[in-house]
Design a protein around this motif. Structure first.
Motif, PDB file in Angstrom:
ATOM      1  N   VAL A 128       0.844  -1.203   0.000  1.00 45.00           N
ATOM      2  CA  VAL A 128       0.000   0.000   0.000  1.00 45.00           C
ATOM      3  C   VAL A 128       0.875   1.247   0.000  1.00 45.00           C
ATOM      4  CG1 VAL A 128      -1.775   1.266   1.244  1.00 45.00           C
ATOM      5  CG2 VAL A 128      -1.827  -1.220   1.238  1.00 45.00           C
ATOM      6  N   SER A 181       6.504  17.911   6.577  1.00 48.67           N
ATOM      7  CA  SER A 181       5.055  18.130   6.573  1.00 48.67           C
ATOM      8  C   SER A 181       4.381  17.467   7.773  1.00 48.67           C
ATOM      9  CB  SER A 181       4.453  17.590   5.281  1.00 48.67           C
ATOM     10  OG  SER A 181       4.577  16.190   5.251  1.00 48.67           O
ATOM     11  N   THR A 194       3.776  14.395   8.140  1.00 46.64           N
ATOM     12  CA  THR A 194       3.053  13.168   7.791  1.00 46.64           C
ATOM     13  C   THR A 194       3.755  11.931   8.338  1.00 46.64           C
ATOM     14  OG1 THR A 194       4.146  13.328   5.662  1.00 46.64           O
ATOM     15  CG2 THR A 194       1.837  13.946   5.741  1.00 46.64           C
ATOM     16  N   LEU A 228       1.916  10.633  11.106  1.00 53.02           N
ATOM     17  CA  LEU A 228       0.724   9.897  10.677  1.00 53.02           C
ATOM     18  C   LEU A 228       1.122   8.498  10.221  1.00 53.02           C
ATOM     19  CD1 LEU A 228      -2.299  10.909   9.896  1.00 53.02           C
ATOM     20  CD2 LEU A 228      -1.434  10.586   7.600  1.00 53.02           C
ATOM     21  N   PRO A 287      -0.709   1.192  11.653  1.00 55.70           N
ATOM     22  CA  PRO A 287      -0.121  -0.121  11.974  1.00 55.70           C
ATOM     23  C   PRO A 287       0.805  -0.632  10.864  1.00 55.70           C
ATOM     24  CG  PRO A 287      -2.443  -0.342  11.447  1.00 55.70           C
ATOM     25  CD  PRO A 287      -2.148   1.105  11.411  1.00 55.70           C
ATOM     26  N   PRO A 293      -1.583  16.675   9.930  1.00 53.72           N
ATOM     27  CA  PRO A 293      -0.846  16.505   8.676  1.00 53.72           C
ATOM     28  C   PRO A 293      -1.544  15.523   7.734  1.00 53.72           C
ATOM     29  CG  PRO A 293       0.218  15.272  10.433  1.00 53.72           C
ATOM     30  CD  PRO A 293      -0.871  16.072  11.066  1.00 53.72           C
ATOM     31  N   GLY A 294      -1.367  15.778   6.440  1.00 55.95           N
ATOM     32  CA  GLY A 294      -1.912  14.878   5.427  1.00 55.95           C
ATOM     33  C   GLY A 294      -1.054  14.984   4.181  1.00 55.95           C
ATOM     34  N   TYR A 295      -1.121  13.978   3.315  1.00 58.14           N
ATOM     35  CA  TYR A 295      -0.323  14.034   2.088  1.00 58.14           C
ATOM     36  C   TYR A 295      -0.945  15.036   1.125  1.00 58.14           C
ATOM     37  CZ  TYR A 295       2.257  10.043   3.782  1.00 58.14           C
ATOM     38  OH  TYR A 295       3.042   9.232   4.531  1.00 58.14           O
ATOM     39  N   ASP A 334      -0.441  16.148  -1.840  1.00 50.15           N
ATOM     40  CA  ASP A 334      -0.697  15.937  -3.266  1.00 50.15           C
ATOM     41  C   ASP A 334      -1.838  14.949  -3.524  1.00 50.15           C
ATOM     42  OD1 ASP A 334       0.568  13.610  -2.538  1.00 50.15           O
ATOM     43  OD2 ASP A 334       2.457  14.097  -3.530  1.00 50.15           O
ATOM     44  N   ASP A 352      -8.555   9.755  -2.072  1.00 49.68           N
ATOM     45  CA  ASP A 352      -7.393   8.854  -2.188  1.00 49.68           C
ATOM     46  C   ASP A 352      -6.684   8.699  -0.845  1.00 49.68           C
ATOM     47  OD1 ASP A 352      -7.869   8.396  -4.793  1.00 49.68           O
ATOM     48  OD2 ASP A 352      -6.325   9.743  -5.568  1.00 49.68           O
ATOM     49  N   PHE A 353      -6.612   9.814  -0.120  1.00 46.11           N
ATOM     50  CA  PHE A 353      -5.945   9.785   1.174  1.00 46.11           C
ATOM     51  C   PHE A 353      -6.686   8.859   2.141  1.00 46.11           C
ATOM     52  CE2 PHE A 353      -5.476  11.847   5.451  1.00 46.11           C
ATOM     53  CZ  PHE A 353      -4.173  11.463   5.659  1.00 46.11           C
ATOM     54  N   PHE A 411      -6.130   5.334   1.144  1.00 40.74           N
ATOM     55  CA  PHE A 411      -4.795   4.887   1.564  1.00 40.74           C
ATOM     56  C   PHE A 411      -4.805   4.461   3.022  1.00 40.74           C
ATOM     57  CE2 PHE A 411      -0.900   6.430   3.765  1.00 40.74           C
ATOM     58  CZ  PHE A 411      -0.034   5.445   3.333  1.00 40.74           C
ATOM     59  N   VAL A 412      -5.379   5.313   3.878  1.00 38.45           N
ATOM     60  CA  VAL A 412      -5.424   4.985   5.310  1.00 38.45           C
ATOM     61  C   VAL A 412      -6.250   3.715   5.536  1.00 38.45           C
ATOM     62  CG1 VAL A 412      -6.172   5.786   7.585  1.00 38.45           C
ATOM     63  CG2 VAL A 412      -5.059   7.368   6.004  1.00 38.45           C
ATOM     64  N   LYS A 422      -6.683   1.218   3.539  1.00 38.44           N
ATOM     65  CA  LYS A 422      -5.939   0.028   3.116  1.00 38.44           C
ATOM     66  C   LYS A 422      -4.841  -0.319   4.111  1.00 38.44           C
ATOM     67  CE  LYS A 422      -6.672   0.527  -1.814  1.00 38.44           C
ATOM     68  NZ  LYS A 422      -6.027   1.220  -2.945  1.00 38.44           N
ATOM     69  N   VAL A 423      -4.127   0.693   4.575  1.00 39.12           N
ATOM     70  CA  VAL A 423      -3.083   0.420   5.562  1.00 39.12           C
ATOM     71  C   VAL A 423      -3.704  -0.145   6.838  1.00 39.12           C
ATOM     72  CG1 VAL A 423      -1.287   1.448   7.009  1.00 39.12           C
ATOM     73  CG2 VAL A 423      -1.537   2.182   4.670  1.00 39.12           C
ATOM     74  N   ARG A 424      -4.901   0.338   7.163  1.00 37.44           N
ATOM     75  CA  ARG A 424      -5.603  -0.155   8.350  1.00 37.44           C
ATOM     76  C   ARG A 424      -6.198  -1.534   8.128  1.00 37.44           C
ATOM     77  NH1 ARG A 424      -4.706   2.372  13.115  1.00 37.44           N
ATOM     78  NH2 ARG A 424      -4.657   4.610  12.917  1.00 37.44           N
ATOM     79  N   GLN A 447      -9.654  10.473   9.007  1.00 41.00           N
ATOM     80  CA  GLN A 447      -8.747   9.322   8.940  1.00 41.00           C
ATOM     81  C   GLN A 447      -8.590   8.669  10.313  1.00 41.00           C
ATOM     82  OE1 GLN A 447      -5.535   8.898  10.298  1.00 41.00           O
ATOM     83  NE2 GLN A 447      -5.362  10.954  11.138  1.00 41.00           N
TER      84      GLN A 447
END
Lengths: 245, 306
Positions: free
Chosen positions: A7, A80, A82, A85, A90, B84-86, B88, B93-94, B97-98, B100-102, B145
């Motif tokens: 991911v 930034s 991040t 985050l 996990p 904070p967040g990505y 771009d 999408d953000f 992403f979270v 999926k990682v979760r 998120q």
């Protein structure tokens, strides 16, 4: 590849193309590689149907361009915020380090693949050994990974991208120059031969030289893979140290 | 259940958090208070596993934040300071992403995102990249998120910082609604927030625990707890009479016509004040009794008293 790594890898790779960065990088990479091959490498003048003049300049090309990709990998996350985050999700540090590295490496590989017109050119002009060319492409990609892994580690150490860039160039320059006979000669007399041999063995040039001529020796391949693994390991350590404050 | 035992964090010679111990149970909303630099964020960073403690331990629902870091982190939703967040990435999408990682199952991701988008009212910016969002929306994306995987533990570092009054209200509503079966820790230096959302408050300063109490308990520590304020023309002329009332500790005039009588501890002076007002036949325009002033408690505890 763990699911989390995959991911992260995907997000990173996509992020290269979210901004003009990828386009600019690829254009400059192609222009410079053309310039090196045709102007400095005298591609036509040599009159040989091979890509040695193309590949032999890759260490110098990577020296400036790869740190430009690598500098943002971790420094931007620090800057930034991040990173806080990412690392509280996990995922293991290894997932993040390898995922990010692989994305950058695939991106570098993609830029390298886009030099294919030169391969078409040399096949049009003559009858080169395409096996050698494929081997050299693989070797060049491996070497770009080595440059990247250094950049990854130094990028993790700072929140400032410019500092990461300059440090990476400097460290990579040491690893490139370590194979130069001029540099090695300067060590002679005050360093034992064993140490000089080790220094020479650590150089990108020593290992890339054979590869660029199409000799894909397992030892050279192993060198680059181990080199990358070591620097990624160091990256993970740097991140853990930063966590410890 | 979150258990924090003798948690300390030192940066060189500077001790940011000093042997902090407390526990938080399910259903509690814990307000984490303290002046800037008191160690609130550092503590939260250790709870979420982002910083390694110098000593002490954190246990999140039975998982040690160091030894069983991944399991502990799965239980937590975290809004870091500054959200904070990505930049771009688009909001959608953000969040993907979270998700999926979760490791939210692929077929449930869209539903999970739709649910938080609805809850936090993000639909209008879903396609926008995070860089282009206003501060308020950025913070809401950060909240989204954090609650995406319906975590057992929610740790929010200044969730309403930079929001306008409407957005603040929304976020507080949201926290109250979320709180029922969760553990919520909210750091803030906005005191109204504590009485608005928290069931318990902790005040720290210089990394040390100063108070652990309910918001009402905190208010009761104020010298204004039970104070009666009266607005009546001409009340200034009889100020001394109020001062002489039994149970009154002090009298303050904030205006020519406004008088505040501060009680001695645990004494209700409301009736006495009313009787005196009647006896002096003053025209009362306003009268009210205070629960206490949190800002005054906060200042006297954290050394900003003067």
């Amino acid at each position: 590849m763990t699911p989390a790594m995959l991911v992260i890898f995907r997000r990173e790779l996509k992020s290269y193309f979210a901004t003009p960065l990828a386009l600019i990088f690829i254009v400059i990479f192609l222009m410079l590689s053309g310039f090196f091959t045709f102007e400095l490498g005298s591609f036509y003048f040599r009159g040989q149907a091979d890509l040695e003049s193309f590949f032999s300049y890759h260490p110098w090309l990577y020296l400036f361009l790869v740190p430009a990709i690598a500098m943002r990998i971790w420094a931007e996350e620090h800057k930034s915020g991040t990173i806080e985050l990412l690392l509280t999700l996990p995922v293991t540090v290894a997932d993040a380090v390898v995922g990010k590295f692989l994305a950058a490496w695939i991106f570098a590989g993609l830029s390298l693949l886009l030099t294919f017109p030169i391969w078409i050119t040399v096949n049009y002009l003559g009858d080169p050994d395409n096996g050698i060319i494929v081997a050299a492409y693989l070797g060049s990609w491996l070497m770009s990974g080595a440059f990247l892994s250094v950049g990854c580690c130094l990028s993790a150490a700072t929140r400032n991208q410019v500092i990461a860039f300059i440090l990476t160039i400097t460290v990579c320059l040491v690893f490139v120059l370590a194979g130069f006979s001029v540099v090695l000669n300067s060590f002679q007399g005050w360093l034992p031969v064993v140490v000089i041999d080790v220094i020479a063995q650590l150089s990108f040039l020593t290992h890339f030289d054979a590869i660029s001529r199409g000799v894909l020796d397992l030892r050279d391949v192993l060198f680059f893979i181990l080199f990358i693994a070591c620097w990624l390991f160091a990256t993970a350590i740097v991140i853990e140290i930063k966590k410890a404050g | 259940m979150i258990e924090i035992k003798a948690l300390s964090k030192r940066f060189g010679n500077f001790t940011a958090v000093d042997k902090l111990s407390f526990t938080v149970a399910e259903g509690e909303v814990l307000g984490f208070l303290g002046p800037n630099g008191a160690g609130k964020s550092t503590t939260m960073k250790m709870l979420t596993g982002f910083l390694t403690p110098s000593s002490g331990s954190v246990s999140i629902c039975g998982f040690d934040s160091q030894k069983q870091s991944l399991q502990a982190r799965r239980m937590i939703g975290y809004l870091p300071e500054g959200a904070p967040g990505y930049g771009d990435m688009s909001v959608r999408d953000f969040l993907k992403f979270v998700a999926k990682v979760r490791q939210i199952p692929v077929n449930q991701i869209d539903a999970a995102i739709a649910a938080v988008v609805e809850k936090i009212r993000l639909s209008e910016v879903l396609q926008q990249s995070i860089d282009t969002l206003s501060k308020g929306f950025k913070r809401r994306v950060g909240l989204a998120q954090a609650i995406l995987h319906d975590p057992k533990v929610l740790i929010l570092d200044e969730p309403t910082d930079g929001l306008d009054p409407n957005q603040k209200h929304q976020v507080r509503e949201l926290i109250r609604n979320l709180a029922q079966d969760k553990i919520v820790i909210v750091s803030t230096h906005i005191l109204e927030e504590v009485s608005a959302v928290c069931s318990r408050a902790i005040i720290i300063d210089h990394g040390r625990l100063l108070v652990d109490d309910t918001p009402a308990g905190l208010e009761a520590r104020s010298r204004y707890h039970g104070a009666v304020t009266v607005k009546a023309p001409g009340i200034g002329e009889v100020e001394a009479a109020f001062g002489d009332l039994p149970g009154v500790a002090a009298v303050e005039m904030t205006d020519d016509n406004v008088l505040t009588a501060l009680p001695q501890s645990d004494v209700d002076i409301y009736t006495e004040v009313q009787q005196l007002l009647a006896a002096k036949s003053l025209q009362v325009e306003e009268i009210f009794q205070e629960k206490g002033r949190l800002d005054e408690v906060f200042r006297s505890l954290t050394g900003g008293a003067a």
